[in-house]
Design a protein around this motif. Structure first.
Motif, PDB file in Angstrom:
ATOM      1  N   LYS A 181      86.397 -12.075  63.337  1.00 26.74           N
ATOM      2  CA  LYS A 181      86.182 -12.263  61.910  1.00 26.74           C
ATOM      3  C   LYS A 181      86.132 -13.741  61.550  1.00 26.74           C
ATOM      4  O   LYS A 181      85.264 -14.190  60.773  1.00 26.74           O
ATOM      5  CB  LYS A 181      87.295 -11.562  61.123  1.00 26.74           C
ATOM      6  N   THR A 184      82.933 -15.247  62.907  1.00 30.77           N
ATOM      7  CA  THR A 184      81.800 -14.777  62.108  1.00 30.77           C
ATOM      8  C   THR A 184      81.726 -15.536  60.789  1.00 30.77           C
ATOM      9  O   THR A 184      80.642 -15.950  60.342  1.00 30.77           O
ATOM     10  CB  THR A 184      81.923 -13.274  61.837  1.00 30.77           C
ATOM     11  N   ALA A 185      82.892 -15.746  60.160  1.00 32.56           N
ATOM     12  CA  ALA A 185      82.921 -16.503  58.903  1.00 32.56           C
ATOM     13  C   ALA A 185      82.464 -17.939  59.124  1.00 32.56           C
ATOM     14  O   ALA A 185      81.728 -18.513  58.305  1.00 32.56           O
ATOM     15  CB  ALA A 185      84.329 -16.463  58.312  1.00 32.56           C
ATOM     16  N   GLU A 188      78.732 -17.922  59.546  1.00 35.02           N
ATOM     17  CA  GLU A 188      78.084 -17.730  58.242  1.00 35.02           C
ATOM     18  C   GLU A 188      78.104 -19.024  57.438  1.00 35.02           C
ATOM     19  O   GLU A 188      77.115 -19.395  56.786  1.00 35.02           O
ATOM     20  CB  GLU A 188      78.797 -16.621  57.469  1.00 35.02           C
ATOM     21  N   SER A 189      79.238 -19.731  57.504  1.00 32.21           N
ATOM     22  CA  SER A 189      79.342 -20.999  56.780  1.00 32.21           C
ATOM     23  C   SER A 189      78.379 -22.034  57.351  1.00 32.21           C
ATOM     24  O   SER A 189      77.690 -22.750  56.608  1.00 32.21           O
ATOM     25  CB  SER A 189      80.783 -21.512  56.866  1.00 32.21           C
ATOM     26  N   LYS A 191      75.647 -21.405  58.983  1.00 35.06           N
ATOM     27  CA  LYS A 191      74.280 -20.987  58.638  1.00 35.06           C
ATOM     28  C   LYS A 191      73.935 -21.398  57.214  1.00 35.06           C
ATOM     29  O   LYS A 191      72.820 -21.893  56.938  1.00 35.06           O
ATOM     30  CB  LYS A 191      74.168 -19.475  58.795  1.00 35.06           C
ATOM     31  N   SER A 192      74.910 -21.221  56.314  1.00 35.04           N
ATOM     32  CA  SER A 192      74.665 -21.599  54.917  1.00 35.04           C
ATOM     33  C   SER A 192      74.443 -23.095  54.785  1.00 35.04           C
ATOM     34  O   SER A 192      73.538 -23.548  54.063  1.00 35.04           O
ATOM     35  CB  SER A 192      75.858 -21.152  54.064  1.00 35.04           C
TER      36      SER A 192
END
Length: 221
Positions: A181, A184-185, A188-189, A191-192
């Motif tokens: 988790k 993954t976070a 995602e960060s 990627k953003s």
């Protein structure tokens, strides 16, 4: 093997007149008694050599029989045998939350109330000398005589090592899920951030292209 009985029958003055005797053949009875003793000895040897803990209680929950494995699982010494019935009924068992086992879930009480057997109930047994429970599978069986409960027979299978291994595996699984988790976070960060940077780059290049074309158009003209 025989049993002999004899009696002297005397006269008025006490003199012996005759004798009356019986001879009873006890050979088969003696053989039966010997076979019973041998059977009881085999039972005792089998009971004591079993790796599974066994406790037998009477209908009034008094201690009838036990083996060495049961004492070890219950954390008792040979001098503490009188405590077996009390610990089995009231003191020794906890659930998986380490809370004392409720009366309704105690296998002995369940058998007494329902007259039905209990199979492989997972409980923790708290030894007197250790706060850490030993995890066992308990089975309880009613022994009926003429329809009435005469005994309750308990068996304990120690699965402490298996339970601890399962708990450790579950802990690692939870830890791995948390790592996944978190990772993954982070992805995602990242990627953003990358998408924002790419958008900013595109905006910058569009603006620069416009600013460069404007004077070039004038110069070319």
């Amino acid at each position: 093997w025989v049993r002999e009985r004899a009696e002297i029958i005397r006269g008025v003055s006490g003199e012996p007149l005759t004798a009356l005797g019986t001879v009873q053949d006890l050979t088969e009875r003696r053989r039966g008694e010997q076979a019973l003793r041998e059977s009881e000895a085999r039972y005792r040897d089998l009971l004591q050599d079993m790796p599974v803990g066994v406790v037998v209680l009477g209908a009034d929950c008094s201690l009838v029989d036990y083996n060495a494995a049961a004492l070890e699982i219950l954390g008792l010494s040979a001098e503490d045998v009188r405590e077996v019935d009390a610990r089995v009924r009231h003191q020794a068992f906890v659930d998986e939350s380490l809370r004392p086992l409720s009366v309704g879930r105690n296998p002995v009480n369940r058998v007494i109330v329902t007259r039905n057997p209990v199979r492989n109930q997972l409980i923790g047994v708290l030894a007197k000398s250790s706060p850490t429970p030993r995890w066992v599978l308990v089975s309880a069986d009613p022994v009926l005589a003429e329809g009435d409960l005469s005994q309750v027979r308990l068996t304990f299978i120690d699965i402490t090592d298996k339970k601890l291994a399962e708990d450790e595996l579950a802990h690692y699984r939870e830890h791995l899920e948390e790592l996944v988790k978190t990772r993954t976070a982070e992805l995602e960060s990242a990627k953003s951030v990358a998408e924002s940077a790419n958008l900013a780059k595109s905006t910058f290049l569009a603006n620069m292209s416009h600013e460069i074309r404007t004077p070039l158009n004038a110069i070319i003209g």
